[in-house]
Motif scaffolding. Structure first.
Motif: not given
Length: 298
Positions: A134-153
């Motif tokens: 899972l790539q967490d890269f908001p500077a490229s994707s524009g998608v901000v994933m919080s820690v709780p959201a990542i945990d849900r995934l």
């Protein structure tokens, strides 16, 4: 097994010839270069690998060539795409060619945690049990994933075994991930390796980054794991001027390719258009920077 991922996984370049054709021969020399300088595996078809400039057929062919040159090393294929059908097609084909896992970054347009969950539900309904970074890269994707959201995934999708953490400040987020996730996962870091020593101190399992001197990235990883913190910082600082110079988007990729051409890993420094080409002034500046750094030449 993807769950055992650690150490340097280089984000590999896609070599091109001057006419823009994929340089498959240089995939072989580039692979040997990366593995000879400490890479435990490669991530191919990433953002800095110019994946967005390839056709689907070229994408599969590049992944297949990297798999053929892997010599027992792990190959992770980036499959992120705004078109879910294309993501599914590419995933099936790269896995059939022998890739070990895929890397997925959520596409632009995801605004809420519920959007995020629905997106990955749609992904895994179609690709099944494919091991995933899972790539967490908001500077490229524009998608901000919080820690709780990542945990849900992670709770919902056991296919996710590694997080590539590139949200800044990345050291702070790594600390939270280590403290708050419901199950353990490996964390690799990107952002061109610019914050590697601090990320290792916060619990990262290694870099997933590109740099024309991958032995620095693998060396910092080794030193930190041996508890030799000061030496790790000294090694990192020795290479920092060039590392920073390469961290300039597509222009920085051109610099990186030129350095690897000089080191014998690539035939050409070409990026596929539209992309920058280095000027004589650019090359002269690079010459001066490198001349003051006393770096290895091979």
């Amino acid at each position: 097994m993807l769950e055992q991922t650690q150490g340097l996984h280089v984000v590999a370049q896609t070599p091109f010839l001057e006419d823009g054709a994929v340089d498959f021969g240089s995939i072989d020399t580039l692979s040997a270069f990366y593995y000879g300088h400490g890479a435990q595996g490669l991530t191919v078809l990433g953002v800095s690998g110019e994946a967005q400039k390839l056709t689907v057929d070229e994408t599969i062919a590049v992944a297949a060539r990297y798999v053929a040159a892997a010599n027992g090393h792990r190959i992770i294929a980036g499959v992120s795409h705004p078109n879910l059908a294309t993501l599914v097609e590419v995933t099936a084909q790269v896995m059939a060619e022998g890739a070990d896992a895929v890397m997925i970054c959520p596409p632009r347009g995801i605004c809420t945690d519920e959007d995020l969950i629905r997106y990955f539900e749609a992904v895994y309904e179609r690709i099944g049990d494919v091991p995933t970074v899972l790539q967490d890269f908001p500077a490229s994707s524009g998608v901000v994933m919080s820690v709780p959201a990542i945990d849900r995934l992670l709770v919902a999708f056991p296919q996710i075994a590694v997080i590539k953490e590139e949200d800044t400040p990345s050291p702070t987020k790594i600390t939270r991930l280590r403290a708050e996730l419901s199950r353990p996962v490996k964390i690799l870091t990107g952002n061109n390796g610019q914050f590697l020593v601090q990320e290792m101190e916060r619990g990262a399992d290694g870099p997933m980054a590109g740099f024309s001197y991958p032995e620095m990235l693998s060396g910092v990883y080794d030193l930190m794991n041996e508890g030799r913190r000061a030496e790790a910082h000294d090694l990192f600082n020795r290479y920092l001027p060039l590392l920073k110079h390469e961290a300039q988007g597509q222009w920085g990729i051109a610099i990186r390719k030129e350095m690897m051409r000089r080191r014998g890993a690539l035939q050409s420094n070409a990026l596929r258009g539209p992309g920058p080409r280095l000027t004589e002034t650019d090359l002269a500046e690079l010459d001066y920077l490198v001349s003051r750094m006393d770096l290895p030449r091979d």
